[in-house]
Design a protein around this motif. Sequence first.
Motif, PDB file in Angstrom:
ATOM      1  N   ILE A 256      66.882  34.417  38.123  1.00 34.68           N
ATOM      2  CA  ILE A 256      65.982  34.935  39.352  1.00 34.68           C
ATOM      3  C   ILE A 256      67.028  34.828  40.674  1.00 34.68           C
ATOM      4  O   ILE A 256      66.869  35.870  41.278  1.00 34.68           O
TER       5      ILE A 256
ATOM      6  N   ALA B  18      59.513  35.493  37.526  1.00 35.74           N
ATOM      7  CA  ALA B  18      58.890  34.451  37.970  1.00 35.74           C
ATOM      8  C   ALA B  18      57.622  34.346  37.341  1.00 35.74           C
ATOM      9  O   ALA B  18      57.227  33.065  37.131  1.00 35.74           O
TER      10      ALA B  18
ATOM     11  N   THR C  82      66.123  30.518  33.561  1.00 38.56           N
ATOM     12  CA  THR C  82      65.343  31.520  34.299  1.00 38.56           C
ATOM     13  C   THR C  82      65.491  31.629  35.719  1.00 38.56           C
ATOM     14  O   THR C  82      65.715  32.776  36.324  1.00 38.56           O
TER      15      THR C  82
ATOM     16  N   ALA D  90      63.252  37.608  30.841  1.00 34.52           N
ATOM     17  CA  ALA D  90      64.386  37.141  31.969  1.00 34.52           C
ATOM     18  C   ALA D  90      65.296  38.140  31.937  1.00 34.52           C
ATOM     19  O   ALA D  90      66.120  38.648  32.715  1.00 34.52           O
TER      20      ALA D  90
ATOM     21  N   ILE E 215      61.558  41.359  39.638  1.00 36.06           N
ATOM     22  CA  ILE E 215      61.897  39.936  39.640  1.00 36.06           C
ATOM     23  C   ILE E 215      60.437  39.096  39.767  1.00 36.06           C
ATOM     24  O   ILE E 215      60.952  38.074  38.733  1.00 36.06           O
ATOM     25  N   TRP E 216      59.794  39.373  40.471  1.00 34.95           N
ATOM     26  CA  TRP E 216      58.417  38.816  40.242  1.00 34.95           C
ATOM     27  C   TRP E 216      57.814  38.710  38.802  1.00 34.95           C
ATOM     28  O   TRP E 216      57.208  37.638  38.576  1.00 34.95           O
TER      29      TRP E 216
END
Length: 168
Positions: free
Chosen positions: A100, A61, A96, A34, A57-58
């Motif tokens: 995001i 996630a 987290t 993260a 970014i994904w």
Amino acid sequence: LVTRTVAMVNKYFGGVIPENNEPGEFDDDLIKVATSAMAEIEKKMDTFHVADSIDEIWKVANRANKYIDETTPWILAKSEETMPRLGTVLYNLIETIRIIASLLSSYIPQTSENIAAQIGATDLSYESVSKFGCTKSGEKVGQASVLFARIDIEKKLAKDVLAYIAAA
């Protein structure tokens, strides 16, 4: 990710972000992924690889989703003894998700704002993205809601065809 986490905080902690006081095995890797995302995004953007920057970014996630599988919060919730660990897991997920949301703000600002509202985040600043722990325990989360509704392809196509015919 967002909906499940907010729903669990609402269900098991009365909507109050729990304390982060019982670290566990998978926490450090989640935190590393993260907090290192911004540096990776900056590298991609410096070379005009925008799509690749979004992939970073994904990755965060996806790591958070894996963290859910690893920590099994639904099992932690079954025992009073493991509730402190559940609190830490949910705190880590909320933090987290805040990171995001901040990372997404330049790409899809409205979605970023919706995420922030659901998790009760107030600090989505650029400076806060590389630090883990900006979320304050004791703050309230919002209500869980779906960020992206599924599209029924057949209904969408039928509607588009009817609109096309009507316009012709």
